[in-house]
Design an enzyme around this catalytic site. Structure first.
Site: not given
Length: 358
Positions: A129, A240
Site C-alpha cells: 500500500e 487484504e
C-alpha cells in the site's frame, strides 16, 4: 490416456494451486514484537478453525525482518516450517531509501533453511500500500508514509537481482496495494514490472459511496473488476479484505459481528478455493487502527462467527467439524497471552500498583 497428456495435466494442476490464509503482522496491538512461538500459535490456530471452508494454511507477511532487529530473519520463517504454512513474503518499502536489510534477512533465511523454506514460498510482495499512502486519499486519511513508482520499481528490480541465482529465483514477485492505486494510470509502470498484483479492497472504508453491508458485494466486484481491467492479464491476488466486527461508523458502513459474517458469506465464500486469498485477519495486530477484524480473538479454534459457507456458494467444504479437537484457549492460556502482549515489565508494574492499593 497418454503419458504426455497425464504429465501436462499434472503440471497444470500444480501451477493452479490455490492458497488461502490470513495476513500476519510482526507485532501485537501493544507494539510488542511477535516471537516464533507467537507465529506458531497463529499458524496452528488458522489451520484448526472450526467449520473453516477448507484449511487456512497460508500467511502473508509484511516484512522479512524480525521486529527489533536490523536484518535478522523474521521468526515467522521457522514457525511456518514447523507448521507447514505457506508464505507470501513481504518487503517493507515505505519510509526507507534502501531495502538492503530486507534482502539481507531474506538471503540469510535462504542460507539457513534452504529448500524447507523454498517449498513454502508462494511469492514475494515488494511493498504494501505504498502507492496508496502517497495518494491524495491516503494523505487525507492520514495513512502514513508512502512511496511512489520511482521508489517501488527500483526496489522490485533490486529484489529480482538479489534472488537471481538463489533457490527463490523463480518465485513470482509482485506488489500489494489498494484497488485505487492500481487503477491510477500514474502507477501503470509498476504493473509492467510485477508478476502479480496484490489487491486490497475494503468496502467498509469506501465512505464516499453508499457502503452499507447490503451494497458490499457490488462494491467489491466493481473494484475488483477495475483492478483486473488494468492488470494486463497478470494474476490479481486478493491480499487484504474483510469487515470489522467492531469499530466506528465509516460512511454508511457499520462494524458488527453480523455484518462481518455477511461479508464473509458473500466474498470469502465466493473466492476461497478459486483465487489466492489472504483474509484480514485472524488476530488483530495493527495498533494504529480502532477497527477490530479478528476471526479469532484469543487464538482459539472457536471463531467470532460461524465460518460455514452457504451450500450453493461453491466454497470448499467445511473442515474441523469435530469441536472437541483443535486449538482450545483456556482462561489460563488467555491470561498468559494477555501478559505477553502487554509485556512482562508493564504487567509486574501493574501488579505492584494493585498490591499497593490493596
Amino acid at each position: 490416456m497418454r503419458p504426455l497428456l497425464l504429465l501436462t495435466l499434472a503440471s497444470c494442476v500444480s501451477a493452479q494451486k490455490i492458497y488461502q490464509g490470513f495476513n500476519t503482522g510482526a507485532f501485537f496491538t501493544s507494539s510488542k514484537p511477535k516471537a516464533q512461538s507467537d507465529f506458531e500459535a497463529e499458524f496452528n490456530t488458522a489451520q484448526s478453525l472450526h467449520y473453516s471452508p477448507g484449511v487456512f494454511s497460508s500467511a502473508r507477511l509484511y516484512t522479512c525482518i524480525q521486529a527489533g532487529t536490523t536484518n535478522t530473519p523474521i521468526e515467522a520463517f521457522q514457525a511456518a516450517i514447523n507448521t507447514n504454512t505457506t508464505l507470501l513474503l513481504g518487503i517493507w518499502c515505505s519510509g526507507t531509501k534502501s531495502i538492503d536489510n530486507e534482502i539481507t534477512a531474506l538471503k540469510s533465511a535462504i542460507d539457513k533453511f534452504g529448500t524447507k523454506l523454498k517449498d513454502l514460498v508462494v511469492g514475494l510482495s515488494v511493498g504494501s500500500e505504498d502507492l496508496y499512502r502517497l495518494s491524495k486519499s491516503g494523505i487525507e486519511n492520514k495513512a502514513g508514509v508512502g512511496a511512489g513508482p520511482s521508489t517501488i520499481i527500483p526496489f522490485i528490480q533490486s529484489a529480482r537481482s538479489a534472488l537471481a541465482g538463489t533457490i527463490l529465483s523463480s518465485i513470482p514477485i509482485g506488489h500489494v496495494d489498494s484497488w485505487s492505486a492500481w487503477s491510477n494510470t500514474s502507477n501503470s509502470a509498476v504493473i509492467n514490472e510485477v508478476d502479480f498484483l496484490g489487491m486490497d479492497v475494503y468496502p467498509y472504508y469506501e465512505k464516499d459511496i453508499d457502503n452499507r453491508i447490503e451494497n458490499a458485494e457490488q462494491i467489491f466486484e466493481k473494484l475488483h473488476n477495475k483492478t483486473t481491467a488494468v492488470a494486463g492479464g497478470k494474476p490479481v491476488w486478493i491480499t487484504e479484505t474483510g469487515w470489522p466486527v467492531s469499530g466506528p461508523v465509516s460512511g454508511n458502513a457499520t462494524a458488527s459481528v453480523d455484518n462481518a459474517r455477511t461479508f464473509w458469506d458473500i466474498i470469502a465464500c465466493k473466492y476461497l478455493g478459486r483465487n489466492n486469498v489472504w483474509w484480514y485477519t485472524l488476530s488483530d495486530a495493527d495498533p494504529n487502527i480502532s477497527e477490530k477484524f479478528a476471526i479469532s480473538k484469543d487464538l482459539s479454534a472457536d471463531t467470532t462467527f460461524n465460518l460455514t459457507c452457504p451450500a450453493a456458494s461453491g466454497a470448499p467444504a467445511s473442515v474441523n467439524t469435530d469441536l472437541s479437537k483443535g486449538v482450545q484457549t483456556t482462561k489460563k492460556n488467555a491470561a498468559v497471552r494477555s501478559v505477553e502482549e502487554m509485556g512482562y515489565t508493564a504487567f509486574f508494574v501493574l501488579c505492584g500498583i494493585m498490591g499497593f492499593l490493596l
